[in-house]
Design an enzyme around this catalytic site. Structure first.
Site, PDB file in Angstrom:
ATOM      1  N   PHE A  39       0.793  -1.222   0.000  1.00 49.46           N
ATOM      2  CA  PHE A  39       0.000   0.000   0.000  1.00 49.46           C
ATOM      3  C   PHE A  39       0.829   1.278   0.000  1.00 49.46           C
ATOM      4  CE2 PHE A  39      -2.085  -3.205   2.862  1.00 49.46           C
ATOM      5  CZ  PHE A  39      -2.812  -3.803   1.844  1.00 49.46           C
ATOM      6  N   CYS A  40       1.986   1.244  -0.669  1.00 52.26           N
ATOM      7  CA  CYS A  40       2.881   2.400  -0.727  1.00 52.26           C
ATOM      8  C   CYS A  40       3.172   2.948   0.666  1.00 52.26           C
ATOM      9  CB  CYS A  40       2.309   3.494  -1.627  1.00 52.26           C
ATOM     10  SG  CYS A  40       2.272   3.033  -3.373  1.00 52.26           S
TER      11      CYS A  40
END
Length: 458
Positions: free
Chosen positions: A380-381
């Protein structure tokens, strides 16, 4: 001048179930097991669907589109009014103070990179390792102190206070960057307390509100933050615009983020053959080039729609969905919900989890292929945060998408379900039921890894 608005006569925004109508709510998707089902969009934390009202307002304006600020024609003047009125709408939505500027950008990432480009020389930046990469990475030309993940909101404040107190030079400028709501766990951060700590030590603070603004009211003055950044595509306005709003002095004193038309007031040749430029001192200083008028209009439309709907009722309904998901997942022993502050800590509609015995990419693929449910899997970055939550070594390999492992293998990633003002109850009910079925009975289809994604084997 005014543009026709599809929302002029809309006094009620919610439908009968209390959620806001969004595009795509009736889209049918095929199931690998046969048949079709209405798509359950549960990936709002990545990009939320456009509100129907936003789409209608954009469609109503589109025939009147014109270049802004310098056109003499009627449509150009009308579009200029719309663009600048949108700036006023966003300022009101955020509770901006007198003297604050609203700069339109492409996204939260662009907004924070803009701020990174204008901070004074010698500024030290403080950021928690728990941040999204958009907040973690832009400060390449500054001295950065990365703070360890806290386990309680109070620990977050205390960690920041210790770091700020230990600064070598108390006179040098300092900036704190913090999220309002985690894009991984959804947990709410103590923004007001962190702002107070920053200001007590002579630092400024920027709030990454990408995950907060779609779910909760954000008031710059009340929170006492110096800047707020957010994206339209998280705020039900996915048309390529974002916002950086807040104090004007650093923005006014720095060189333009981009050099070009719109940012300059006058340009003249010098006797020595060079060029002298006088830059704007308003938000236009950092908005060079032809702006995304439709994107800006869509953000303003979303701000009005959320304000008209009332955040009190939106928050109340969303919390019923959060409780339903958490209660459902708690009934499955193999599921572990990821959190910093505790499974029942206050959060927005963003929940990440792992399932014992499952590769997260495989699990997400089965939800999509067999149940028509769209979630997200990966890191999720926010790689450092997810690694911390999974208790992995910081050097362990992991990717934003699927890992190289085969379906069923343990993976350094997680599944994220996220929802918001446009989510029907049925989508959440289907998701909880699907998780229980997959854990109990297993997938009904075979899957394989292809181009880094887990997909049904054909």
């Amino acid at each position: 001048m005014s543009v026709p608005s599809a929302a002029v006569n809309q006094s009620v925004c919610q439908d009968s179930s209390g959620n806001l109508p969004v595009l795509g709510r009736d889209v049918l998707v095929p199931l690998v097991t046969g048949g079709e089902v209405t798509y359950a969009a549960l990936d709002y934390a990545a990009s939320a669907p456009a509100l129907q009202r936003v789409w209608d307002d954009v469609a109503a304006y589109a025939p009147y589109y014109g270049s802004v600020h310098r056109g003499a024609g009627y449509l150009s003047q009308l579009s200029t009014d719309l663009f600048e009125n949108s700036r006023t709408t966003v300022a009101e939505f955020l509770g901006c103070r007198a003297g604050d500027q609203v700069v339109f950008t492409r996204s939260t990432t662009d907004s924070l990179n803009l701020l990174a480009a204008v901070i004074p020389a010698g500024c030290e930046v403080f950021v928690f390792e728990t941040e999204h990469h958009a907040s973690l990475l832009p400060w390449r030309d500054s001295a950065v102190t990365y703070l360890n993940a806290p386990h309680t909101p109070q620990e977050a404040v205390e960690t920041l206070e210790r770091a700020l107190a230990a600064r070598a030079s108390k006179q040098a400028p300092a900036l704190v960057c913090v999220t309002g709501a985690s894009n991984v766990t959804g947990e709410l951060w103590p923004v007001r307390e962190l702002a107070a700590a920053a200001h007590a030590h002579g630092a400024r603070i920027v709030l990454d509100a990408a995950q907060l603004a779609p779910h909760h009211p954000v008031d710059i003055a009340e929170l006492d933050v110096d800047w707020v950044a957010f994206s339209g595509h998280k705020l039900y306005a996915p048309f390529g615009s974002g916002v950086l709003a807040g104090r004007s002095d650093w923005l006014r004193d720095a060189e333009p983020y981009l050099a070009g038309g719109g940012a300059s007031r006058t340009v003249a040749r010098r006797a020595d053959g060079g060029v002298d430029v006088e830059w704007h001192t308003t938000a236009a200083r950092h908005e060079a080039g032809s702006p995304n008028v439709i994107g800006v209009h869509s953000i303003a439309s979303a701000c009005r729609a959320l304000t008209d709907a009332g955040f009190d009722s939106l928050v109340e309904r969303e919390q019923t969905l959060v409780t339903k998901v958490l209660d459902g997942l708690a009934e499955v022993a193999e599921v572990k919900v990821l959190s910093l502050f505790g499974d029942r800590a206050p959060r927005v509609g963003v929940i990440s989890f792992v399932v014992e015995g499952w590769n997260s990419s495989h699990f997400a693929a089965a939800l999509s292929a067999e149940y028509g449910i769209g979630v997200r899997d990966g890191l999720f970055c926010a790689h450092p945060l997810v690694r911390t939550l999974l208790g992995s070594d910081p050097q362990d390999q992991g990717e934003c998408g699927a890992p190289e492992g085969e379906p069923g293998e343990r993976s350094l990633n997680a599944v994220r379900v996220s929802f918001g003002a446009g989510t029907p109850d049925e989508h959440v009910d289907r998701f909880v039921g699907a998780v229980k079925e997959l854990v109990q009975d297993g997938a009904r289809w075979n899957y394989r890894t292809e181009d880094g994604r887990c997909v049904p084997a054909v």
